[in-house]
Design a protein around this motif. Sequence first.
Motif, PDB file in Angstrom:
ATOM      1  N   GLY A  67       0.807  -1.206   0.000  1.00  0.00           N
ATOM      2  CA  GLY A  67       0.000   0.000   0.000  1.00  0.00           C
ATOM      3  C   GLY A  67       0.841   1.256   0.000  1.00  0.00           C
ATOM      4  N   ARG A  68       2.028   1.177   0.592  1.00  0.00           N
ATOM      5  CA  ARG A  68       2.920   2.345   0.616  1.00  0.00           C
ATOM      6  C   ARG A  68       3.462   2.630  -0.785  1.00  0.00           C
ATOM      7  N   PHE A  69       3.747   1.572  -1.538  1.00  0.00           N
ATOM      8  CA  PHE A  69       4.198   1.778  -2.906  1.00  0.00           C
ATOM      9  C   PHE A  69       3.063   2.285  -3.793  1.00  0.00           C
ATOM     10  N   ALA A  70       1.845   1.763  -3.558  1.00  0.00           N
ATOM     11  CA  ALA A  70       0.699   2.245  -4.320  1.00  0.00           C
ATOM     12  C   ALA A  70       0.469   3.724  -4.044  1.00  0.00           C
ATOM     13  N   ALA A  71       0.635   4.129  -2.781  1.00  0.00           N
ATOM     14  CA  ALA A  71       0.473   5.536  -2.435  1.00  0.00           C
ATOM     15  C   ALA A  71       1.549   6.382  -3.093  1.00  0.00           C
ATOM     16  N   MET A  72       2.777   5.845  -3.194  1.00  0.00           N
ATOM     17  CA  MET A  72       3.854   6.571  -3.868  1.00  0.00           C
ATOM     18  C   MET A  72       3.487   6.790  -5.331  1.00  0.00           C
ATOM     19  N   ASP A  74       0.423   6.870  -6.633  1.00  0.00           N
ATOM     20  CA  ASP A  74      -0.700   7.784  -6.725  1.00  0.00           C
ATOM     21  C   ASP A  74      -0.304   9.226  -6.422  1.00  0.00           C
ATOM     22  N   ASN A  75       0.735   9.390  -5.592  1.00  0.00           N
ATOM     23  CA  ASN A  75       1.204  10.724  -5.243  1.00  0.00           C
ATOM     24  C   ASN A  75       2.248  11.250  -6.216  1.00  0.00           C
ATOM     25  N   GLY A  76       2.500  10.497  -7.282  1.00  0.00           N
ATOM     26  CA  GLY A  76       3.510  10.930  -8.236  1.00  0.00           C
ATOM     27  C   GLY A  76       4.912  10.821  -7.689  1.00  0.00           C
ATOM     28  N   MET A 143      15.277 -14.931   0.670  1.00  0.00           N
ATOM     29  CA  MET A 143      15.671 -13.572   1.003  1.00  0.00           C
ATOM     30  C   MET A 143      15.917 -12.777  -0.268  1.00  0.00           C
ATOM     31  N   SER A 144      15.903 -11.455  -0.124  1.00  0.00           N
ATOM     32  CA  SER A 144      16.255 -10.593  -1.258  1.00  0.00           C
ATOM     33  C   SER A 144      16.544  -9.188  -0.763  1.00  0.00           C
ATOM     34  N   ILE A 145      17.581  -8.564  -1.340  1.00  0.00           N
ATOM     35  CA  ILE A 145      17.784  -7.124  -1.210  1.00  0.00           C
ATOM     36  C   ILE A 145      16.941  -6.513  -2.325  1.00  0.00           C
ATOM     37  N   MET A 146      15.657  -6.354  -2.076  1.00  0.00           N
ATOM     38  CA  MET A 146      14.671  -6.134  -3.132  1.00  0.00           C
ATOM     39  C   MET A 146      14.444  -4.664  -3.489  1.00  0.00           C
ATOM     40  N   GLU A 147      15.116  -3.744  -2.816  1.00  0.00           N
ATOM     41  CA  GLU A 147      14.815  -2.326  -3.015  1.00  0.00           C
ATOM     42  C   GLU A 147      14.969  -1.873  -4.467  1.00  0.00           C
ATOM     43  N   ILE A 148      15.913  -2.467  -5.209  1.00  0.00           N
ATOM     44  CA  ILE A 148      16.143  -2.037  -6.590  1.00  0.00           C
ATOM     45  C   ILE A 148      14.901  -2.246  -7.458  1.00  0.00           C
ATOM     46  N   LYS A 149      14.053  -3.202  -7.085  1.00  0.00           N
ATOM     47  CA  LYS A 149      12.803  -3.436  -7.825  1.00  0.00           C
ATOM     48  C   LYS A 149      11.952  -2.186  -7.854  1.00  0.00           C
ATOM     49  N   TRP A 150      12.038  -1.367  -6.803  1.00  0.00           N
ATOM     50  CA  TRP A 150      11.228  -0.159  -6.684  1.00  0.00           C
ATOM     51  C   TRP A 150      12.044   1.094  -6.990  1.00  0.00           C
ATOM     52  N   GLY A 151      13.200   0.900  -7.595  1.00  0.00           N
ATOM     53  CA  GLY A 151      14.034   2.038  -7.969  1.00  0.00           C
ATOM     54  C   GLY A 151      14.728   2.679  -6.791  1.00  0.00           C
ATOM     55  N   GLN A 252      12.606   6.584 -10.390  1.00  0.00           N
ATOM     56  CA  GLN A 252      12.109   5.809  -9.251  1.00  0.00           C
ATOM     57  C   GLN A 252      10.595   5.685  -9.320  1.00  0.00           C
ATOM     58  N   THR A 253       9.930   6.776  -9.674  1.00  0.00           N
ATOM     59  CA  THR A 253       8.482   6.745  -9.827  1.00  0.00           C
ATOM     60  C   THR A 253       8.084   5.798 -10.951  1.00  0.00           C
ATOM     61  N   GLU A 254       8.862   5.797 -12.032  1.00  0.00           N
ATOM     62  CA  GLU A 254       8.591   4.890 -13.143  1.00  0.00           C
ATOM     63  C   GLU A 254       8.759   3.431 -12.711  1.00  0.00           C
ATOM     64  N   ALA A 255       9.740   3.141 -11.867  1.00  0.00           N
ATOM     65  CA  ALA A 255       9.919   1.775 -11.369  1.00  0.00           C
ATOM     66  C   ALA A 255       8.688   1.309 -10.615  1.00  0.00           C
ATOM     67  N   VAL A 256       8.127   2.177  -9.774  1.00  0.00           N
ATOM     68  CA  VAL A 256       6.921   1.829  -9.023  1.00  0.00           C
ATOM     69  C   VAL A 256       5.743   1.626  -9.976  1.00  0.00           C
ATOM     70  N   ARG A 257       5.555   2.575 -10.890  1.00  0.00           N
ATOM     71  CA  ARG A 257       4.436   2.462 -11.832  1.00  0.00           C
ATOM     72  C   ARG A 257       4.520   1.178 -12.651  1.00  0.00           C
ATOM     73  N   ALA A 258       5.717   0.884 -13.158  1.00  0.00           N
ATOM     74  CA  ALA A 258       5.888  -0.300 -14.000  1.00  0.00           C
ATOM     75  C   ALA A 258       5.566  -1.573 -13.232  1.00  0.00           C
ATOM     76  N   ASN A 259       6.028  -1.642 -11.977  1.00  0.00           N
ATOM     77  CA  ASN A 259       5.731  -2.828 -11.172  1.00  0.00           C
ATOM     78  C   ASN A 259       4.243  -2.944 -10.873  1.00  0.00           C
ATOM     79  N   MET A 260       3.612  -1.830 -10.540  1.00  0.00           N
ATOM     80  CA  MET A 260       2.183  -1.857 -10.236  1.00  0.00           C
ATOM     81  C   MET A 260       1.350  -2.212 -11.476  1.00  0.00           C
ATOM     82  N   GLU A 261       1.809  -1.735 -12.624  1.00  0.00           N
ATOM     83  CA  GLU A 261       1.077  -1.968 -13.877  1.00  0.00           C
ATOM     84  C   GLU A 261       1.544  -3.221 -14.608  1.00  0.00           C
ATOM     85  N   LYS A 262       2.534  -3.922 -14.000  1.00  0.00           N
ATOM     86  CA  LYS A 262       3.035  -5.191 -14.538  1.00  0.00           C
ATOM     87  C   LYS A 262       3.489  -5.058 -15.997  1.00  0.00           C
ATOM     88  N   ARG A 263       4.368  -4.087 -16.225  1.00  0.00           N
ATOM     89  CA  ARG A 263       4.931  -3.865 -17.552  1.00  0.00           C
ATOM     90  C   ARG A 263       6.416  -3.562 -17.413  1.00  0.00           C
TER      91      ARG A 263
END
Length: 271
Positions: A67-72, A74-76, A143-151, A252-263
């Motif tokens: 939900g925090r990533f979704a809010a990011m 939505d907040n641009g 385990m994963s150092i997963m932060e790069i997925k979200w830019g 970074q915003t594009e990384a979140v959008r792409a993951n949320m939109e699965k593209r």
Amino acid sequence: MEDRVSISIADGIADVRLVRADKMNALDQAMFEALVAATERLSKEKSVRVVVLSGEGRAFCAGLDMGRFAAMKDNGGNGVPGGESRDLSRRTHGQANFPQQAVWGWRQLPVPVIAAIQGVAFGGGFQLALGADIRLMAPDARMSIMEIKWGLVPDMAGTPILASLVRDDILRELTYTGRIFSAQEALSYGLATRICDDPRAAALEMARDIAGKNPHAIRAAKRMMNNLSVDPGPALLAESVEQQKLIGSPNQTEAVRANMEKRAPRFAEAG
């Protein structure tokens, strides 16, 4: 706090559990606050000789709440995950900021901390596991150092801890790729102490053994072990400065959008 983290103390053992099982113990603001509050409380509990840290349900901690990533998105991308505005470089807890203290606080406790890890420990959840002195993992845990997925970069005190545990090239590969790795790999990398069929039962058994030792010697040993590390201050600050620059940036915003939109993401070239 009780709806995120529970603490029971008996026979010198503090049994600390993340209790947000329906969300795989994901890190929302309430969970961050509960983790910091837990370390503050335990630091003052004179009867505690050892801590066992575990998560209820099918995961240790899945990382930041989706939900925090979704809010990011939505907040641009304004502010930190969830849309809050915060200066991450401000030190609120000694050398650490507030999110870092949710991990670093366990390192600062005067007694050993044993993490029992089942399911997944991703991103911030992985860094939370790093806060423990000892990590016991289930055979199928991941385990994963997963932060790069979200830019983003890991910024919850993982950097100075990882530097003392993992070979440099392995650390770089895991950070650059965000690759999910197995318990067996974690053991070979130095990120797991032991693989156990029931990590929580094994952690409690180890805790009983430690609790039966001279408590002054155990606390002295933890102080000595902590003093082996180089000054973490510069690494903790560097985490915050780099993350602050990334949060809300176009890529970074594009990384979140792409993951949320699965593209596939469409990044601008780095300059």
